[in-house]
Each structure stands twice: as C-alpha cells, then as structure tokens.
Design a protein around this motif. Structure first.
Motif, PDB file in Angstrom:
ATOM      1  N   GLN A   1      29.844  20.243  29.539  1.00 56.43           N
ATOM      2  CA  GLN A   1      30.545  19.961  30.800  1.00 56.43           C
ATOM      3  C   GLN A   1      29.954  18.724  31.480  1.00 56.43           C
ATOM      4  OE1 GLN A   1      33.287  21.422  32.193  1.00 56.43           O
ATOM      5  NE2 GLN A   1      33.439  22.466  30.238  1.00 56.43           N
ATOM      6  N   PHE A   2      28.625  18.621  31.420  1.00 52.83           N
ATOM      7  CA  PHE A   2      27.965  17.434  31.969  1.00 52.83           C
ATOM      8  C   PHE A   2      28.363  16.180  31.194  1.00 52.83           C
ATOM      9  CE2 PHE A   2      24.302  14.585  31.283  1.00 52.83           C
ATOM     10  CZ  PHE A   2      24.198  14.047  32.562  1.00 52.83           C
ATOM     11  N   ASP A   3      28.439  16.301  29.868  1.00 54.86           N
ATOM     12  CA  ASP A   3      28.805  15.145  29.045  1.00 54.86           C
ATOM     13  C   ASP A   3      30.260  14.758  29.260  1.00 54.86           C
ATOM     14  OD1 ASP A   3      28.727  13.160  27.089  1.00 54.86           O
ATOM     15  OD2 ASP A   3      29.273  14.545  25.498  1.00 54.86           O
TER      16      ASP A   3
ATOM     17  N   LEU B   1      25.891  21.774  29.046  1.00 54.93           N
ATOM     18  CA  LEU B   1      25.599  20.417  28.587  1.00 54.93           C
ATOM     19  C   LEU B   1      26.884  19.651  28.265  1.00 54.93           C
ATOM     20  CD1 LEU B   1      23.382  18.387  27.778  1.00 54.93           C
ATOM     21  CD2 LEU B   1      23.437  19.364  25.483  1.00 54.93           C
TER      22      LEU B   1
ATOM     23  N   ASN C   1      32.347  15.401  31.825  1.00 54.07           N
ATOM     24  CA  ASN C   1      32.800  15.063  33.171  1.00 54.07           C
ATOM     25  C   ASN C   1      31.963  13.994  33.868  1.00 54.07           C
ATOM     26  OD1 ASN C   1      34.910  17.051  33.208  1.00 54.07           O
ATOM     27  ND2 ASN C   1      33.339  18.610  33.478  1.00 54.07           N
ATOM     28  N   ILE C   2      30.706  13.808  33.450  1.00 54.97           N
ATOM     29  CA  ILE C   2      29.825  12.868  34.153  1.00 54.97           C
ATOM     30  C   ILE C   2      29.337  11.764  33.225  1.00 54.97           C
ATOM     31  CG2 ILE C   2      27.668  12.638  35.445  1.00 54.97           C
ATOM     32  CD1 ILE C   2      28.056  15.546  36.369  1.00 54.97           C
TER      33      ILE C   2
END
Length: 464
Positions: free
Chosen positions: A356-358, A354, A360-361
């Motif tokens: 990593q998603f926050d 989660l 990087n994206i």
C-alpha cells in the motif's frame, strides 16, 4: 495586283499547313505521353504484384524453415551478447552521466575558463563515477546476499522436514476427534507430508546430483557471462563517450531514407519511446531496491526467519508491475509459515502495508505517470507479455504496450484532426454526436442550459 494576291494566297496556304503540322505533332506528343504514362502505370502495378507474390513465397518458405531461422537468430544473439550488454549498461548509466554533465560543465566554465576540452573532461568523470558506482553496488549486493542466501537455503533444506512433522502433530491435536472430516484432513496432510519428504530424499537428491554433474558446464557458462559483462562495460564506455555522434548519425540516416513527414514522425515516436522505457525501467529498479531494503529492515525488526532470502524475493518480484508483489509474497509467506504460522500471518499483514505504501506513495513519487496507461491496460499488457515472452514479457510488456498505445493515439488524433473533430476522449460521451455533414455536436443538460441563461441575463442587466 493578281500576282500579289497569288503570293498572299500561297503564304496563307503555307501558314495553314504549318499550323496543321504543329497541331498534328502536338496531338501525337499527347498520345505518346498517354501511352508512356499508361505503360509506366502498368509497369508499377506489375512490379507491385511481383513483389507481393515474391513476399508471400518467401514468407511461406520462412515458415517451413522457422527452426533454422530461429537457430541462426539465437546464434546471432549469443555472438552479440557483449554489445547488447553494453547498450543496456549505457542506457542505465546515461542518467548519471547526464546529471554530472549538467553540473560539472558550468562549474568548469566558471572556475577554469581557459581549460580546453571541458565537455570531454566532464564526460570522462561522469562515466568513471557511474561505472564505479555500478561495480560498487553489484559487489556490495553480492557480499550481502550470497552468504545470507546460502544460509537461508541450507536452513530451509534441513528444517523443512522437521517443520512439516511438527505441523502435522499440531494439526492432529486440533482434529483429534473421530469425525469423518477430521480423519480425512489428517490423512490428506500425512500423505502430503510423506510426498514432500520422499521428494526431498529422492527426487531432490537426484536433482542435486544432476546439478553437480553439470557444475562444470555451469561454471564455464557463468565465466562466459561474466566475460561478456566485462566486455559490455567496455562497450558502454565507448557508447557513452560517443552518444551524441551516434544520435546525429541515426537522425541523418532517418532523414536520408524517409520523407520529411515520416522522418519527423519516427523521431517523435523514438523520443517518446525513450521517455517511456527510461522512466519506467529506471524508476522501477529504484523502487524495487527501496522496497527490498525496507522489507529487510522490517523483517529484521519483526525477527522473521529467512530475512535476506524473503527480502530478495520481494524486491526482485516487485519489478513486475501489479502481479509482482503477490508472486513474491505467496511463496515467502508459505516459507515463513512453516517455521512459525503466526509469523506467516504477521508477514502477510506487513507485506500488505508495504505494498500500500509502494502503490500509493513511493511508486507515484518515483514513476509518476510514465506510461500513461490505465490499470486495465496494465493488466492486459502483463498478461499478453507474460504469455508470449515469459518473464521478460512481464517486465517489458507495460512500456512496450505504452509505446503501441501512444502510436495508435497519434494515428487516431491525426485522423480526427483531418475531419475537424475534437481529439479528447471526454468529448465523446453519451450526449455527443456527429451528423452526416461531419459536424460535431454536444448536447447540454438542463442544469448547464439554465446556468448559461442566468449568465446571459446577468450580462444583459449589467449592460443596461
């Protein structure tokens, strides 16, 4: 003839005397101006010395009475809380009001050209919609969170002792050998379990009793804060209605007090500060809400315990940059691991994915490069802000440090432009230097020189 010469001689004497008097008066006037200028200069120096000494004395006495000054400042903040709440609410709702103004004013001008006070109607609709959205969001979150949080905390208080005993039993099975290390670990775990259970039975109950005795004071304080918040909403409505007028008055005050160059610099820094703080705070709130909702959905699918409690912890701590996700994930993982160790491991994997998603994206899409700081300066600002001002320092340390960074950059760029030197940091690498005359030179490597030579040769061949 002699009489005419005598008259001419007398006239020459009188002219010479007049010229002498004029030169004497001119010299005396210059001496008077020099004395006046020197007296004015001495007076300015004396006044400057006086103000410096007086400021030092006042600062010394202020340090001696720092406690009294801080108490007065706290009292002022307590009285001004509704205004502070109102300004904060207006600042957060302003993007919604501006968005509605940009769309509603052209709509009214197109479909209702004879309607008067289009801007006032659009502003009223924007404020009404934004306040209703804010109240609906707060009520919905409270209705969702309070029952779930109450159930999670109650289950945690009742289940933690049994979970600790089960954990010790499983641990004893794993280390049932008679080795010294196994016995040592078993005794450490038993002592830790006894300590936690005794704390929950004695100290925790004493804390609960103390909280119950202070419940009346807490309820009064809570009612007071709710009342201040309601008054803050009213203040925010007036601020949003008159924000253009306040902006004009502030600009007028700045130009009246400061010189034009200083006033323009202050307005430029103020605009950049608004851009940094607004982009960071509003973007971080939206980002944290989305992360909290995704965390709740993911934990519900994975059938994790304390779903709502953990989601709230993860969403709230995500507001703090860089360290926030770890601050929220560690106690949540421990809490879940007490109920089911394997689910604790799954939770850590889920939180890593989660974040990593926050990072990087989602975060770059919402926040972008709102602060302009590198990762190193973000860490420095969080550590300094947290160490000096606690949680608020960790929240607002990054945008505040970004504003300071911007001001320092403006000053350095201005100094470099005065010296006719480049302002880009890339120009000051290991191959660049400035000679004693202040001329900037950039050394070129062999590859660059060969490419430039080839380019010049090709140009010559084409010309021939």
């Amino acid at each position: 003839m002699s009489e005419y010469r005598q008259d001419e001689h007398t006239t020459a004497k009188e002219a010479s005397k007049t010229h002498t008097d004029q030169s004497y008066r001119h010299n005396s006037w210059e001496e008077h101006e020099k004395r006046r200028y020197s007296f004015k200069e001495q007076a300015i120096k004396s006044m400057t010395m006086f103000f410096v000494v007086a400021s030092c004395i006042l600062f010394y006495f202020a340090l001696l009475r720092l406690g009294q000054i801080s108490s007065v400042f706290k009292q002022f903040l307590t009285v001004a809380k509704p205004i502070i709440y109102g300004l904060a609410i207006a600042y957060l709702l302003n993007p919604i009001v501006k968005w509605i103004d940009r769309r509603m004013i052209p709509f009214l001008e197109k479909h209702c050209p004879k309607l008067k006070k289009k801007k006032q109607i659009s502003r009223g609709v924007g404020i009404f919609v934004s306040v209703i959205l804010m109240i609906a969001l707060i009520v919905t979150l409270l209705n969702m969170m309070i029952p779930e949080l109450y159930g999670s905390i109650r289950d945690m208080i009742f289940n933690v002792p049994s979970q600790m005993n089960r954990f010790i039993h499983e641990f004893s099975k794993m280390h049932s050998s008679d080795s010294t290390v196994g016995k040592m670990l078993e005794s450490i775990v038993e002592e830790a379990s006894d300590f936690v259970q005794n704390w929950m039975k004695t100290d925790l109950m004493e804390k609960v009793n103390l909280w119950m005795t202070q419940l009346t004071v807490g309820m009064i304080q809570m009612v007071r804060e709710v009342f201040n918040f309601i008054i803050g909403i009213i203040v925010s409505i007036y601020v949003l209605f008159s924000k253009e007028k306040f902006q004009k008055q502030t600009k007028k005050l700045i130009y009246a007090v400061f010189r034009p160059g200083q006033a323009n610099m202050i307005l430029q820094i103020g605009g950049k500060s608004n851009e940094i703080f607004g982009g960071f705070i509003i973007g971080k709130i939206i980002d944290s809400l989305i992360i909290g909702v995704i965390c709740f959905i993911g934990l519900s699918i994975l059938n994790m315990p304390y779903t709502m409690l953990v989601s709230v912890i993860v969403g709230v701590t995500n507001v703090i940059p860089f360290f926030g996700p770890y601050i929220g994930a560690i106690p949540s993982a421990v809490l879940i691991a007490l109920a089911d160790p394997m689910k604790g491991v799954y939770f850590l994997i889920f939180i890593l994915l989660l974040q990593q998603f926050d990072g990087n994206i989602l975060g770059p899409k919402i926040l972008g490069n709102s602060t302009g700081l590198s990762a190193f300066w973000v860490i420095v600002s969080i550590l300094l802000g947290g160490g000096l001002f606690g949680i608020l320092g960790m929240l607002f340390g990054v945008p505040a440090f970004a504003v300071i960074y911007y001001i320092v950059k403006l000053f350095l760029d201005n100094q470099l432009e005065k010296k006719k030197l480049p302002t880009e940091s890339e120009c000051y690498n290991g191959d660049s230097y400035v000679d004693n005359d202040g001329t900037y030179f950039q050394k070129k490597d062999n590859m660059t020189e060969n490419e430039e030579q080839k380019t010049e040769e090709n140009k010559k061949e084409k010309e021939e």
